[in-house]
Structures are given as C-alpha cells and as structure tokens.
Design a protein around this motif. Structure first.
Motif, PDB file in Angstrom:
ATOM      1  N   SER A  69       7.346 -14.284  33.992  1.00  0.00           N
ATOM      2  CA  SER A  69       7.844 -15.616  33.697  1.00  0.00           C
ATOM      3  C   SER A  69       7.233 -16.562  34.725  1.00  0.00           C
ATOM      4  O   SER A  69       6.798 -16.119  35.797  1.00  0.00           O
ATOM      5  CB  SER A  69       9.365 -15.642  33.800  1.00  0.00           C
ATOM      6  OG  SER A  69       9.753 -15.404  35.148  1.00  0.00           O
ATOM      7  N   TYR A 229       1.214 -13.870  31.593  1.00  0.00           N
ATOM      8  CA  TYR A 229       2.418 -14.682  31.533  1.00  0.00           C
ATOM      9  C   TYR A 229       3.273 -14.319  30.325  1.00  0.00           C
ATOM     10  O   TYR A 229       2.760 -14.012  29.248  1.00  0.00           O
ATOM     11  CB  TYR A 229       2.044 -16.164  31.451  1.00  0.00           C
ATOM     12  CG  TYR A 229       1.132 -16.612  32.571  1.00  0.00           C
ATOM     13  CD1 TYR A 229       1.642 -16.863  33.838  1.00  0.00           C
ATOM     14  CD2 TYR A 229      -0.237 -16.753  32.365  1.00  0.00           C
ATOM     15  CE1 TYR A 229       0.801 -17.264  34.872  1.00  0.00           C
ATOM     16  CE2 TYR A 229      -1.079 -17.145  33.386  1.00  0.00           C
ATOM     17  CZ  TYR A 229      -0.556 -17.405  34.645  1.00  0.00           C
ATOM     18  OH  TYR A 229      -1.378 -17.783  35.655  1.00  0.00           O
ATOM     19  N   ASP A 232       6.411 -18.392  25.751  1.00  0.00           N
ATOM     20  CA  ASP A 232       7.409 -19.446  25.752  1.00  0.00           C
ATOM     21  C   ASP A 232       8.689 -18.923  25.113  1.00  0.00           C
ATOM     22  O   ASP A 232       8.662 -18.324  24.030  1.00  0.00           O
ATOM     23  CB  ASP A 232       6.878 -20.657  24.968  1.00  0.00           C
ATOM     24  CG  ASP A 232       7.897 -21.766  24.877  1.00  0.00           C
ATOM     25  OD1 ASP A 232       8.207 -22.378  25.905  1.00  0.00           O
ATOM     26  OD2 ASP A 232       8.387 -22.014  23.758  1.00  0.00           O
ATOM     27  N   THR A 239       2.295 -19.972  26.826  1.00  0.00           N
ATOM     28  CA  THR A 239       2.673 -21.112  27.652  1.00  0.00           C
ATOM     29  C   THR A 239       1.432 -21.916  28.015  1.00  0.00           C
ATOM     30  O   THR A 239       0.296 -21.503  27.768  1.00  0.00           O
ATOM     31  CB  THR A 239       3.351 -20.640  28.943  1.00  0.00           C
ATOM     32  OG1 THR A 239       2.427 -19.818  29.677  1.00  0.00           O
ATOM     33  CG2 THR A 239       4.615 -19.840  28.635  1.00  0.00           C
ATOM     34  N   ARG A 240       1.652 -23.079  28.620  1.00  0.00           N
ATOM     35  CA  ARG A 240       0.525 -23.917  29.049  1.00  0.00           C
ATOM     36  C   ARG A 240      -0.349 -23.156  30.049  1.00  0.00           C
ATOM     37  O   ARG A 240      -1.583 -23.203  29.976  1.00  0.00           O
ATOM     38  CB  ARG A 240       1.073 -25.205  29.673  1.00  0.00           C
ATOM     39  CG  ARG A 240       0.059 -26.104  30.386  1.00  0.00           C
ATOM     40  CD  ARG A 240      -0.776 -26.917  29.452  1.00  0.00           C
ATOM     41  NE  ARG A 240      -1.668 -27.805  30.197  1.00  0.00           N
ATOM     42  CZ  ARG A 240      -1.386 -29.055  30.546  1.00  0.00           C
ATOM     43  NH1 ARG A 240      -0.211 -29.586  30.213  1.00  0.00           N
ATOM     44  NH2 ARG A 240      -2.260 -29.794  31.197  1.00  0.00           N
ATOM     45  N   ARG A 306       2.303 -23.642  23.516  1.00  0.00           N
ATOM     46  CA  ARG A 306       3.154 -24.822  23.693  1.00  0.00           C
ATOM     47  C   ARG A 306       2.603 -25.597  24.887  1.00  0.00           C
ATOM     48  O   ARG A 306       2.654 -25.145  26.029  1.00  0.00           O
ATOM     49  CB  ARG A 306       4.598 -24.416  23.930  1.00  0.00           C
ATOM     50  CG  ARG A 306       5.541 -25.604  23.833  1.00  0.00           C
ATOM     51  CD  ARG A 306       6.983 -25.195  23.854  1.00  0.00           C
ATOM     52  NE  ARG A 306       7.841 -26.330  23.547  1.00  0.00           N
ATOM     53  CZ  ARG A 306       9.155 -26.279  23.596  1.00  0.00           C
ATOM     54  NH1 ARG A 306       9.758 -25.153  23.926  1.00  0.00           N
ATOM     55  NH2 ARG A 306       9.881 -27.342  23.308  1.00  0.00           N
TER      56      ARG A 306
END
Length: 412
Positions: A69, A229, A232, A239-240, A306
């Motif tokens: 995370s 990672y 989202d 994720t970005r 996202r």
C-alpha cells in the motif's frame, strides 16, 4: 567403365537409404524419451521479429508478490505525512456521514436534529484542526527535505491549508447565526451546503498531501515495478504511482524509444455540481463504479489507472494514436449513456478526455503535463469531448458514430 559408374550410383542410393533409416530410428528413440517430439507442430514460416508488448502490467489483483500500500511503501521518515493523511480521511468520513444525514429528507427535521448535525460538524472540525496543526510543521519539513522537487509541493500544501482554514472560518461564522428554533428546512439545506464546502476544502488539502506522498514514492522506489504497489482500493485499478512506474519501466525496456506509447486522461466534468445535487458520498460511489467499468479494458497492452480522485489514465503500449483516440471517444460516449443508480438517485456523469503520444524527448513530467493541458483544452471548449494532441496543439476528435445503448449500473 559403365560397370564402375553403375556401382557408384548404387552405393550412393544405398547410402541415402541407410541414412534415412538411421534418422527415423533416431527420432523414434528421442520420441520415447521426450514428449516434445510428440507435440511438435510443423515449422511455421519465419516472420520478421517484432518487439514484444510490455508484459509488466498485470491485472492489478493478479500480482504474485505481496503488493505494498502507499503507506507501507513510504520510507519511515514519512510517518508525519501518513498520520496527517489518516486524520484527513477520518475527518472526511465524519463530514460525509453528516452530509448524508442532512440530505436525507425521509426523516423528520426538527430543532434537535439540526442542533445534532451542527454539533457533529463543529466537533469533527475542531478535532481535525487540532491534529492537523500538530503534524503540519513536520509535513512541511518533510517536503523541504526533498529539495527543489519538494519546495513547490510544500507551497501547495500551505496554500491548501490556508484555503481550508478560510472555508472553516466561513462555516463557523454561518453557524453563529443559526437559530435552531427557526424554520428547519432552509436551515437543513444551508447546513448541507456548508458541510459540502467543508468536504471540498478537505479534499483539496488531502490532494496536496497526496502530491507529497507521490513524490516520496518516486524518490524511495525509482526502479520499482508496477506490481510493487497494491491496487486502488475503491476501483481495483493501478494507482498513480504504479502508472508512473509502468511508463518508466516501458521506457527502460526500450531505451531508444523505438516503440510507441499513447496516454489518455479521462476527467469527470463538474463534480462540484454533481456533489451539490447528490452529495459527496454518492458521487464518490459513482466515480468508483466508473473506474470499475474502465477496469474491464485493462489487459497486457492497455493499463488503466486512477490518476486522482476524479480522473483516470489509460496507457496504450505499442498503440496507434488514432486508434487510441477512437477507443477513448467510445468510452466517453459510453459513460455519457450510463445511469449510475444509487438507490433512488440517478447519477449522470460526463467526462472530458485528452489523448497524446509520447515522443523520444519526453520525460514523465512533460508527458503528463501535455496530457493535462489537452484535457484542460477539452474542458475549455465545453467539456464532454475528446481532444487529441499530435505535437503542436490540442484539437478536437471528430466523434465517430458508435452504436451505444443506455445502460444502468447499480453503485449502492
């Protein structure tokens, strides 16, 4: 003489026959010891080699290694930022709950209900400010430790905090004038508007903190893979940070930039108006459902991430610019025809889109800046459209005639 010639030809024929027999025997022996011979197919024609598509972009949930995370991936010195974002999220949850209650017209509203919501907003805000002010100085020091890259982010955090303070002060001034014994319905509506403004201010402050988090991740994991990672939480998309890692990893595999990379940004239009009409929590659920619809497009040659709270990014690996633009335009039209249903609420969203191809001279920053500028141009020209940047300036995409039917998606 002829006799010798015939003997030579006969020896040659016998030699070939013996060689063929030995070859067949050898293949039978190998087949008995290796299943490869049994499954071998006829040789295919040799074709020119083509660069293999990037395969480092798995479905977000399919990673074989434990994914991190954002909080777990941050270095230990980022603890003040983690703490500050946790407090911001807790404040957000309390504001959302109060706003939901204020927008619920099914329950009777009296002076006690108004007073209860007013007190909830006050208590949550005071608790948040106390915790934010404790960690804000340490967050500023954390931004300064990044040098030039962190100075601008630190200024953004400071500006967002100042604007949030102004929004809170305006709400408090309005709260002082509340007369709980007056007509309840106008006060309920006014209080709901102030709750929405507090939410908007908190979202802006959290977005500035997210910028610092992203910069820390870039610094701590410059060579990370996209599946480092966790996905989202709300949408299951990349994720970005994972998206940026995917771009860098793609370029690392192609140092001479011989392969194409097309990027697209899909940004939801006028979320403030949608929030005002339906409330932030319902709008968030619709945005999450929008992301989950886009997730269906995720594959080896197309990554979907996202980008931020209301934006999504698509990466077309080895993609054609025009084909990508048509795909994005079809998605735009499809989202426009979608009814996001949350109970009795029918939430309609439109999006503005930008599409551009990476150039050999692009850095990650220049690519994303051009992408954001292209979306900004689409919004400036009226929103709910797709713009294409082919190197000089953004231009509108002429919408193809897609056959798209209305669809209903439950988000509650």
């Amino acid at each position: 003489m002829w006799v010798f010639f015939l003997l030579a030809v006969l020896n040659m024929v016998l030699g070939f026959a013996a060689g063929a027999a030995l070859g067949q025997r050898w293949r039978r022996m190998m087949a008995a010891g290796s299943p490869v011979w049994e499954t071998a197919s006829p040789a295919a024609p040799i074709a020119p080699a083509r660069a293999a598509p990037a395969r480092s972009i798995p479905q977000p949930a399919a990673s074989q290694q434990p994914a991190l995370s954002p909080a777990a991936a941050l270095p230990p010195e980022a603890a003040p930022l983690v703490q500050c974002r946790a407090g911001t999220q807790d404040y957000q949850n309390k504001l959302d709950a109060t706003e939901d209650r204020l927008r619920d017209q099914t329950q009777p509203w009296d002076a006690a209900a108004i007073e209860s919501c007013l007190e909830s907003l006050r208590a949550a805000t005071e608790e948040f400010l106390l915790e934010r002010n404790k960690s804000q100085a340490r967050v500023a020091e954390l931004a300064e430790s990044l040098g030039q890259s962190g100075s601008g982010i630190g200024s953004q955090i400071e500006t967002a905090a100042r604007q949030q303070d102004e929004t809170i002060q305006q709400a408090y001034n309005a709260f002082q004038g509340f007369d709980v014994e007056a007509d309840n319905e106008p006060q309920r509506e006014q209080l709901a508007q102030h709750a929405g403004q507090l939410i908007e201010g908190n979202l802006q402050f959290d977005a500035s903190l997210a910028g610092l988090e992203l910069e820390l991740l870039r610094t701590a994991h410059p060579d990370s893979k996209p599946d480092t990672y966790a996905p989202d939480e709300q949408t299951g998309l990349l994720t970005r940070a994972a998206m940026e890692s995917a771009i860098i990893d793609f370029w690392r595999r192609d140092p001479h930039r011989m392969r194409t990379l097309v990027a697209a940004l899909i940004d939801v239009d006028q979320t403030a108006a949608v929030n005002q009409a339906h409330g932030h929590r319902r709008t968030d659920r619709a945005l999450h459902a929008c992301g989950r619809l886009l997730r269906g497009k995720h594959c080896a040659d197309l990554a979907v991430a996202r980008y931020n709270g209301q934006s999504f990014c698509l990466l077309f690996f080895d993609g054609d610019l025009r084909t990508a633009a048509n795909t994005v335009e079809e998605l735009r039209q499809g989202l426009e025809m979608t009814h996001f249903e949350d109970g009795a609420n029918d939430i309609r969203l439109t999006v503005s889109c930008g599409v551009t191809a990476a150039t050999p001279a692009d850095t990650l920053l220049s690519l994303l800046e051009r992408l954001e500028a292209t979306v900004h141009e689409a919004k400036r020209y009226g929103r709910n459209r797709t713009f294409l940047h082919e190197g000089k300036h953004p231009a509108p995409v002429i919408p193809p005639n897609f056959t798209i039917k209305e669809r209903h998606v439950a988000v509650a």
